[in-house]
Design an enzyme around this catalytic site. Structure first.
Site, short mmCIF file in Angstrom:
data_model
loop_
_atom_site.label_atom_id
_atom_site.label_comp_id
_atom_site.label_asym_id
_atom_site.label_seq_id
_atom_site.Cartn_x
_atom_site.Cartn_y
_atom_site.Cartn_z
N HIS A 54 0.85 -1.21 0.00
CA HIS A 54 0.00 0.00 0.00
C HIS A 54 0.88 1.25 0.00
O HIS A 54 1.44 1.63 1.03
CB HIS A 54 -0.92 -0.01 1.24
CG HIS A 54 -1.94 1.08 1.24
ND1 HIS A 54 -3.30 0.84 1.41
CD2 HIS A 54 -1.83 2.42 1.12
CE1 HIS A 54 -3.96 1.98 1.38
NE2 HIS A 54 -3.08 2.96 1.21
N HIS A 56 1.10 5.27 -2.02
CA HIS A 56 0.53 6.24 -2.97
C HIS A 56 1.67 6.85 -3.78
O HIS A 56 2.24 7.87 -3.40
CB HIS A 56 -0.23 7.33 -2.22
CG HIS A 56 -1.44 6.83 -1.51
ND1 HIS A 56 -2.72 6.93 -2.04
CD2 HIS A 56 -1.58 6.20 -0.32
CE1 HIS A 56 -3.59 6.39 -1.19
NE2 HIS A 56 -2.93 5.94 -0.14
N GLN A 149 -9.78 9.01 -4.86
CA GLN A 149 -9.42 9.72 -3.62
C GLN A 149 -10.53 10.66 -3.14
O GLN A 149 -10.76 10.80 -1.96
CB GLN A 149 -8.13 10.51 -3.82
CG GLN A 149 -7.68 11.36 -2.64
CD GLN A 149 -7.26 10.55 -1.43
OE1 GLN A 149 -6.16 10.06 -1.36
NE2 GLN A 149 -8.16 10.41 -0.45
N GLU A 210 -10.95 4.55 7.42
CA GLU A 210 -9.71 5.20 7.90
C GLU A 210 -10.13 6.41 8.75
O GLU A 210 -9.98 7.56 8.36
CB GLU A 210 -8.83 5.64 6.72
CG GLU A 210 -7.43 6.08 7.20
CD GLU A 210 -6.51 6.55 6.07
OE1 GLU A 210 -6.96 6.66 4.92
OE2 GLU A 210 -5.34 6.82 6.37
N ASP A 306 2.48 3.39 2.87
CA ASP A 306 1.42 4.36 2.58
C ASP A 306 1.94 5.64 1.93
O ASP A 306 1.55 5.98 0.84
CB ASP A 306 0.61 4.68 3.84
CG ASP A 306 -0.81 5.14 3.56
OD1 ASP A 306 -1.23 5.08 2.40
OD2 ASP A 306 -1.52 5.53 4.51
#
Ligand code: 17E
Ligand code: FE2
Length: 413
Positions: A54, A56, A149, A210, A306
């Site tokens: 994971h 971005h 997003q 989240e 992340d």
């Protein structure tokens, strides 16, 4: 033929040799026939490569692009990214993506799942990620999540953009139900996610709950739907922070259902300890999902980076050993057995989440592995061992010399 000797393979007794031909592991054993080339691994720990399930990549190194995230919350991060995301090009994005990948690969990562923002009708990030994926296909397993997003429904046309991204070649369907404008839309986004995964035969990876809001329970619906479709093992629930805030009576019931579906969990320990708990005073929540308890139940959990310097998190360097160290502290996982198995959280468990078939230091698999500066799992974790080498299809991607102490006084020798 090529032979790696003096390999201390994780989970095995003593020293082994690894015989490689045409990039594949032909044999593993104490003493194998000679080969033209011999590489000495000097008794160091050998394990399958690090996996970052994971990350971005379209956001890496954008922390200074716009206004700062003053509150340090997830929601301000999304706002800050939204303000500056138009100011980039495919070329600029590719340059940052490559830089992010390079940092991770130099720490022994050979598989990355990246969430790419597709709430952008120009698909700048997706085009860049697809091009880099194809450039690096021999060096790295790169999976791309079509990630809305700004919401499948909160962003106008978001669901259509996700579908278009799948047609363009994204590997996984993404979603962000806790960001939708009402619970009903969050639920609708989960239904859409599963429908799209079935229609295009893709994996699922949802940014799920989240938030510290213990009533954010999209995991329940995601799990139920993938259980009914029989695609739990192809599904990942990322973050699930709220599950760490949920009441036990709810969580205990959920554990059984999570086990039944075979759904995978991805926790981002450094990110979520930083982003969550922002509206708490004291006691302040840790913001992580129930990593230890999920793992105890035999549910697959892995850790991920992340972010690397983006509007959500200013640091991050792609070092999975550092992520692991934080993770086992925050999740209180330090029994002898948990320490012995800790590396699984950043290796095999991530590979399982990503449904990687060709993974593991085993005969018949590609000769992909890393060498850690340690002689046991305990030493690796306790010392946060460095990666001394990364080997891909039998070829050395890099080697690193261990740091050398100089001018030590007698006592320190
Ligand atoms: N976007 C999101 O929704 N959550 C995150 N943790 C990051 C980006 C880094
Ligand atoms: Fe994320």
């Amino acid at each position: 033929m090529k032979k790696f000797i003096n390999a201390r393979i994780k989970g095995q007794e003593g020293l082994s040799q690894i015989l490689v031909e045409h990039g594949k592991i032909m044999a593993v054993g104490e003493k194998l026939p000679p080969a033209e080339e011999k590489i000495d691994l000097k008794g160091k720990l050998v394990c399958a490569p690090y996996v970052d399930p994971h990350l971005h990549l379209d956001y890496v190194f954008t922390a200074d692009m716009g206004e700062k995230n003053g509150s340090g919350t997830l929601f301000e991060g999304i706002q800050r990214w939204s303000e500056s995301k138009g100011n980039t090009s495919v070329e600029e994005m590719k340059e940052r993506i490559r830089r992010g990948i390079k940092k991770e690969m130099l720490q022994g990562v050979q598989a990355i799942r990246t969430h790419i923002d597709v709430t952008d009708p120009t698909f700048t990030g997706l085009k860049a990620a697809l091009e880099v994926k194809s450039e690096l296909k021999d060096l790295l397993d790169l999976q791309i999540v079509a990630f809305p997003q700004e919401g499948m429904y909160a962003y106008q046309g978001g669901a259509q953009l996700v579908e278009e991204a799948l047609k363009m070649g994204a590997d996984c369907v993404g979603a962000i139900p806790h960001y939708e404008l009402a619970r009903e839309f969050g639920e609708k986004s989960i239904h859409t996610t599963v429908e799209l995964a079935m229609k295009y035969d893709r994996l699922i990876d949802v940014h799920c709950d989240e938030t510290d809001d213990s009533m954010s329970r999209f995991l329940e619906l995601l799990n139920a739907l993938v259980l009914m479709e029989g695609i739990g093992s192809k599904t990942a629930a990322s973050h699930t922070c709220s599950f760490g805030s949920a009441d036990n009576s709810y969580a205990f019931r959920m554990m059984k259902l999570l086990k039944k579906s075979g759904i995978n969990f991805i926790s981002c320990p450094t990110e979520n300890i930083y982003l969550q708990g922002r509206q708490d005073t004291y006691p302040k929540r840790r913001g992580l999902t129930r990593v230890k308890e999920l793992n105890d139940q035999g549910i697959n959990v892995c850790f991920a980076q992340d972010s690397m310097s983006d509007p959500w998190y200013p640091l991050g360097n792609g070092n999975m050993m550092m992520i692991l160290d934080h993770g086992i502290h925050i999740a209180q996982m330090m029994s002898p057995e948990e320490i012995r198995n800790a590396l699984d959280l950043v290796t095999v468990n991530g590979a399982k989440t990503m449904n990687l078939a060709d993974y593991g230091v085993e005969v018949g698999k590609s000769a992909n592995f890393i060498v850690l500066d340690a002689e046991s799992e305990f030493e690796a974790v306790c010392e946060r061992a460095q990666v001394l080498a990364s080997v891909r299809k039998g070829e050395i991607l890099f080697r690193r010399e261990p740091a050398v102490v100089t001018e030590a006084t007698d006592f320190l020798k």
